[in-house]
Design an enzyme around this catalytic site. Sequence first.
Site, mmCIF file in Angstrom:
data_model
loop_
_atom_site.group_PDB
_atom_site.id
_atom_site.type_symbol
_atom_site.label_atom_id
_atom_site.label_comp_id
_atom_site.label_asym_id
_atom_site.label_seq_id
_atom_site.Cartn_x
_atom_site.Cartn_y
_atom_site.Cartn_z
ATOM 1 C CE1 TYR A 137 -3.250 2.983 0.803
ATOM 2 C CE2 TYR A 137 -1.846 3.362 2.710
ATOM 3 C CZ TYR A 137 -2.843 3.784 1.862
ATOM 4 O OH TYR A 137 -3.439 5.002 2.060
ATOM 5 N N PRO B 64 2.691 15.010 3.835
ATOM 6 C CG PRO B 64 0.741 15.816 2.837
ATOM 7 C CD PRO B 64 2.222 16.032 2.887
ATOM 8 C CB ALA C 238 -2.980 8.119 4.817
ATOM 9 C CE1 TYR D 282 -6.346 13.951 -0.221
ATOM 10 C CE2 TYR D 282 -6.121 13.327 2.079
ATOM 11 C CZ TYR D 282 -5.670 13.268 0.775
ATOM 12 O OH TYR D 282 -4.572 12.540 0.458
ATOM 13 C CB SER E 175 2.389 16.588 -5.364
ATOM 14 O OG SER E 175 2.115 15.275 -4.903
ATOM 15 C CG HIS F 198 -1.625 11.596 -4.040
ATOM 16 N ND1 HIS F 198 -2.399 12.626 -3.583
ATOM 17 C CD2 HIS F 198 -1.711 10.650 -3.071
ATOM 18 C CE1 HIS F 198 -2.935 12.321 -2.414
ATOM 19 N NE2 HIS F 198 -2.519 11.125 -2.079
ATOM 20 C CG ASP G 262 5.141 15.296 -3.200
ATOM 21 O OD1 ASP G 262 4.894 15.052 -4.411
ATOM 22 O OD2 ASP G 262 4.232 15.395 -2.362
ATOM 23 N NE ARG H 259 5.571 5.157 -2.348
ATOM 24 C CZ ARG H 259 5.160 5.964 -3.318
ATOM 25 N NH1 ARG H 259 5.909 6.999 -3.683
ATOM 26 N NH2 ARG H 259 4.005 5.742 -3.929
#
Lengths: 338, 338, 338, 338
Positions: free
Chosen positions: D21, D74, D76, D127, D232, D234, D265, D289
């Site tokens: 993930y 950031p 999750a 978000y 970015s 993502h 990023d 990461r």
Amino acid sequence: MDLELLEQAARRRLDAAFYDYIAGGSEDEETLVDNAAAWSRMRLRPKVLRDVDRVDLSTTALGAPVASPIGVAPMAMQHRACEDGPVATARAAAATGSLLVFGLFGAGSAGGVAEVESTAPRWLQVYVLKDRARSAAAIARSVEEGYAALVLTVDVVRQGNRRRDARNRWVFLREGDEAEEDPNELFDRSLTFDDIAWFRERAGVPLVIKGVMRGDDAAACVDAGAAAVIVSNHGGRQLDGAAATADVLREVVEAVGDRGEVYVDGGIRRGQHVLKALALGARGVMLGRPVMWGLAAGGRLGAQAVLRGFQQELERAMALSGVRSVPEIGPDLLHERG
Amino acid sequence: MDLELLEQAARRRLDAAFYDYIAGGSEDEETLVDNAAAWSRMRLRPKVLRDVDRVDLSTTALGAPVASPIGVAPMAMQHRACEDGPVATARAAAATGSLLVFGLFGAGSAGGVAEVESTAPRWLQVYVLKDRARSAAAIARSVEEGYAALVLTVDVVRQGNRRRDARNRWVFLREGDEAEEDPNELFDRSLTFDDIAWFRERAGVPLVIKGVMRGDDAAACVDAGAAAVIVSNHGGRQLDGAAATADVLREVVEAVGDRGEVYVDGGIRRGQHVLKALALGARGVMLGRPVMWGLAAGGRLGAQAVLRGFQQELERAMALSGVRSVPEIGPDLLHERG
Amino acid sequence: MDLELLEQAARRRLDAAFYDYIAGGSEDEETLVDNAAAWSRMRLRPKVLRDVDRVDLSTTALGAPVASPIGVAPMAMQHRACEDGPVATARAAAATGSLLVFGLFGAGSAGGVAEVESTAPRWLQVYVLKDRARSAAAIARSVEEGYAALVLTVDVVRQGNRRRDARNRWVFLREGDEAEEDPNELFDRSLTFDDIAWFRERAGVPLVIKGVMRGDDAAACVDAGAAAVIVSNHGGRQLDGAAATADVLREVVEAVGDRGEVYVDGGIRRGQHVLKALALGARGVMLGRPVMWGLAAGGRLGAQAVLRGFQQELERAMALSGVRSVPEIGPDLLHERG
Amino acid sequence: MDLELLEQAARRRLDAAFYDYIAGGSEDEETLVDNAAAWSRMRLRPKVLRDVDRVDLSTTALGAPVASPIGVAPMAMQHRACEDGPVATARAAAATGSLLVFGLFGAGSAGGVAEVESTAPRWLQVYVLKDRARSAAAIARSVEEGYAALVLTVDVVRQGNRRRDARNRWVFLREGDEAEEDPNELFDRSLTFDDIAWFRERAGVPLVIKGVMRGDDAAACVDAGAAAVIVSNHGGRQLDGAAATADVLREVVEAVGDRGEVYVDGGIRRGQHVLKALALGARGVMLGRPVMWGLAAGGRLGAQAVLRGFQQELERAMALSGVRSVPEIGPDLLHERG
């Protein structure tokens, strides 16, 4: 004809070191690999709706009719691939109407090749020996045998640095081979454009210079009286790091213009590569290793299958590209990548 | 000479961690790999029919005659590759008429190298120490020993991040090594172009700056009195991600013009790479790892075989490219890919 | 939908030689590979902050509404992938509102496809037979069945050289297949732009030319009365070495301008590839092998899952690119690499 | 710090599906791979002789001093990497003086992060929810907790198509996770540039837009009142096929000019990548990461080791490139390949 299967069959039949001698290139084999890669890098822009029911492969080589633009490059050691190798190759060329460039290595004889009947032309390839008199004698005798042109290979002023051979400690020449002479000693390394005239006079037939890789050199060759040049880096066996022949072909074609013909060899493994070479302006192409694999795998019939197979592939590639004859092949068939 | 076989032999003989120390680069080894790849990416446009019966490799380095443009780069830890390593290297250089750049690491002594007789020049490479007086003393003593130029290596203002060494937990220095000092502490990291004059005065011989990678820096070096620059990224051992030396060489050559000489090292593994460097305008090249592999595999004779082998490969590459002497090597030998 | 898993499932179910027949391309499969690679080489420049709560995939094909720009390419041998293959495909297209191009091979019948109810249009693809009367009859009967356009595939003037099939000695046709006729004998290889008018008259519906790879040919097609062209190299199964369809699409779109519609197939494996095709100016795309894998893995539902999956991927790619409808997709979504 | 070893350690500790993930991207992971590859494709032109005895990494982020231009992106699910993950990350950022962007997912609480003392700024990433009132409440409460800027992530208007997760059948949320809500349902997908003002008013702190990939969008963001944008995609987890962030950074920097700050990023794995980003005009970079691997391998100390390690690598890369401070980093450090 499936060239890879044929090569595998040849490999099984041949002495491993001899296979390496044929398959290999010099040093890191960069040029060997790039020769083939360069044809693959190019992309075609096929045309459609052009009535290609019949596609005509025929063309001429220095004015003589040939069945297709696919010829046979000069190759050493054909007798090692199959007994009576040069004659078998000559017969395969004759049977397919292909231009044959027969290679006379050192000071040997053109053997039984001249006796093979053919409607297609044969050219004689020679290296220039330090002993110019021997060269002249060989040329004179051979031209009497009906060769239509004399090909001077000019890219062996040193023997290439072939690491496979060194690692195999391959003894270059064996009993039955043409001559036990060191090419570095035997060949004339001082040749210049001025010598072209000397050969032209003695040859009595058109002169072709093999091993040209630049436009300026090609122009100098035709200025000096050559009728054609062959763009070649000796199949990647001489100067490693040399450009792929496909990558310099256009420059040479432009430099020569209509003053001579341009041929090319090196890395041509498919009919579509032949089409690309012609789209870049080549008059014809010459096949070396593929014919050798054919010879080794199946003698005369094997070599013939290779030449016939290339003709069929070229016919198909032309039809699928919407061209019906060799003169219709133009540079717009090539896709310029953005 | 087969460099890969030689490297394999060296690898078998050397301590694995020491092998990694020599062979490795910093971080992801991108620059290490790119150095070699950049020479391979370039393609040659060989000339033919140029009378290359004799090819003359000789040239000069800062005015002193050398047998060829192939020199020896400064290398640390040669005694680990073979006992008496620096002297063995010096003898190999002398036997082949090659420029030797001898590296004086930290504040050590130039040892027995100066006693080796040679017709070819020797240059002394030093790092600049924080203790400027020690630098001056070392330089003075060494120049008395006949070094023809002083080479300042300027790209070790930090120690490169060499992951192989970290993973090997390789203890950098052992008993018998030059000094147990941390390069990050020892070396002067505040050096600027203004300091070049300081060294020039003390050296009494021409000054060469090693580690230059840009045209503007190269111009500033010659403006500040340097006689030559060496385009180098320290063999990919310092800043990973730095451009390959082959890719910045032309820019440096153009910036220096005729105000100084330009040398290059990094990734040169074949005679054809030397030819490409000279075609880009380098005065000469310097070999590091290849000499180390020679030393490790066969001591002085191994190093000599490497230098002789490169000379032979260069001779062959020049002949096959139609150039008879170093001054004939020009940029038109390089193929610009479309 | 995970297309790779689906293909693996299909591969397990299918006869190995039939799998190769579908998956393979001609000769070295350069064009097969490049088709897919070309879509991957392109990069997107997504927009943000565009209110993409609802994204509308609907568009039209030759004026008829379709649920999305994703259609089904004509494919031979669908009954080998699953029983009643063509009808299953037609139902999958109907269920997803997708344009279906149904392929009538040789002189066969359009079978039960016409009976499948659909709000989306169906086009009939035919090869042109030497026996023009048979072509005319098939066309007439089929158009009565409600096909909205007639698609002429013009890139099979020779059968491609598919080595996988040759190595598998795959017998092209079996009992139950449409016809045991040699395509090289059956198809009219003399077709030209002039013949387009002949078909246009008889068809009574708009004419679409499939297999166009050049701007000039595309312009000639619309000049001759074609309503649309499909940029296609037959999935890399005909002329190996042909450019990737993605690489010639822009040229074709520019040449056609607003005089016709341009569709594309070849190597489209993701919704983002569809987005790229539309950004290059395609009106829609057509899927071949993916639908075949769906059919083989799960019959009608498998094919439907593929079409639905592509629609979902396109919806997501459009939303993530900040476009809310097909007309908003423009060339500025494509990143030009420096 | 050896990032690869750290990742390997993290991988051993983490649940395989959770590792996937974090490590994975969407669809074919083209953008994931290209993000990192793009930094590696760029080459540096290091300067020498610049007095780099001391190198100053400090800079500012929206006016607030930070120890270096390296911040924390950031992320999750940090609590899955180590217990109390967000707080551990906050402590690592505080200990290294690094900008922290804390991610508030869905409508959760900013937890104990705000209690961690730090001299470096913290930004709050949110978000935008369909329920605008919940967004406003969360923002208001969080800003009271001292966040210096509000970061709106705008590239999740659809959930990316992550095949690793689908194959792992990874259940996205577990007990203890923030919310069992479907992001596709939860997030406001209708956001436009006009909404930026709405947030700006409520936030009372500068607004940063994350997920910008184009110059025109970046200009529209600053026009609408954003103080900064974060380039970015993502981390390659949303639109596969999107350009690498390194490849669009320059365009965004030029479009924003001096009207705002630009961060980036994606694929930054070495100090030299940070240097390249700054040379392209970024104000700073953000690590995702790598910090997660640090957290998983060693908790707070692991994350801290990563941040410290990047700072050291950047310090070394700057010194070896001849730059003494962040403002000295300019575009001339980048080599344009011929």
